[in-house]
Design an enzyme around this catalytic site. Sequence first.
Site, PDB file in Angstrom:
ATOM      1  N   HIS A  87       0.885  -0.953   6.772  1.00  0.00           N
ATOM      2  CA  HIS A  87      -0.109  -2.172   5.790  1.00  0.00           C
ATOM      3  C   HIS A  87       0.331  -2.060   4.263  1.00  0.00           C
ATOM      4  O   HIS A  87       0.838  -1.174   3.527  1.00  0.00           O
ATOM      5  CB  HIS A  87      -1.661  -2.010   6.505  1.00  0.00           C
ATOM      6  CG  HIS A  87      -2.446  -2.501   5.573  1.00  0.00           C
ATOM      7  ND1 HIS A  87      -2.688  -2.932   4.286  1.00  0.00           N
ATOM      8  CD2 HIS A  87      -3.100  -3.679   6.119  1.00  0.00           C
ATOM      9  CE1 HIS A  87      -3.730  -4.299   3.968  1.00  0.00           C
ATOM     10  NE2 HIS A  87      -4.248  -4.558   5.504  1.00  0.00           N
ATOM     11  N   GLU A 156       1.702 -10.383   8.160  1.00  0.00           N
ATOM     12  CA  GLU A 156       0.304 -10.172   7.574  1.00  0.00           C
ATOM     13  C   GLU A 156       1.239 -10.712   5.829  1.00  0.00           C
ATOM     14  O   GLU A 156       1.344  -9.802   5.210  1.00  0.00           O
ATOM     15  CB  GLU A 156       0.009  -9.296   7.250  1.00  0.00           C
ATOM     16  CG  GLU A 156      -0.616  -9.019   8.524  1.00  0.00           C
ATOM     17  CD  GLU A 156      -2.040  -8.400   7.561  1.00  0.00           C
ATOM     18  OE1 GLU A 156      -3.253  -8.253   8.016  1.00  0.00           O
ATOM     19  OE2 GLU A 156      -1.531  -6.616   7.569  1.00  0.00           O
TER      20      GLU A 156
END
Length: 236
Positions: A87, A156
């Site tokens: 992430h 992302e």
Amino acid sequence: MIIAANLKTNLTRSATHSYIQELQKFADVSSSDVLVFPAMTSLDNFQTKSITIGAQNAYPTQNGAFTGETGLEQLDEFGIKTILIGHSERRHILGESQEFLVQKFNYFKEKGFKIVFCVGEPKEIREASKQTMLTYIKKQYEGIDTNYENLIVAYEPVWAIGTGLTPTLEDIEDMHAELKKISAAPLLYGGSVKVNNAKDVLSVKNVDGILVGSAALYAEHFGKMIQYADELDKTK
Ligand code: PEP
């Protein structure tokens, strides 16, 4: 489709229990895979069959002297077999290197975990050129087994996370087409997905689901996104 919620450092354990309970109303009747990544201290034995609980992070070890970290033994206690790796907040705020991410990936792959592996470019890279962007993102796959059977990739863009900004649907489609050439694994889009844009994002070609942060904190909102995914599934 795969509808995933990253709760980050939000909700206490008791609030997470209420959240999961409320979300179950949606997940129980859904054909989508619903994943929830609670804060580490909120992990527990949740009584749910329709929601997969995952870890936002863990250290690649069974147990040991790694102060402040969580190992396999602690995840096993709650039957957790799903993990988020790469992430952007861990890459950019916590400073996790590609080498360390590969180490984590290989460890949890060897343990058979479902791995949601995140990739995405910062703003200056996006603004440079498409080629710069692709070169940057390809490096994030280096050392990762892109054919791993339990791999899910989440695209992302860093500049879209928590900012309310999103790429255009055309840009998402273009990027997802490029990323599918690197790995055929299910590919999620993440970055400022909200109730009002989730359906459009889910309709984009090669978008196999979404990874949602802030908007997922409201079970009703996240539940609505699960419903959208089901509606789209029916019309496919
Ligand atoms: C995330 O952090 O994975 C994310 C997608 O956050 P947000 O939805 O808040 O942009």
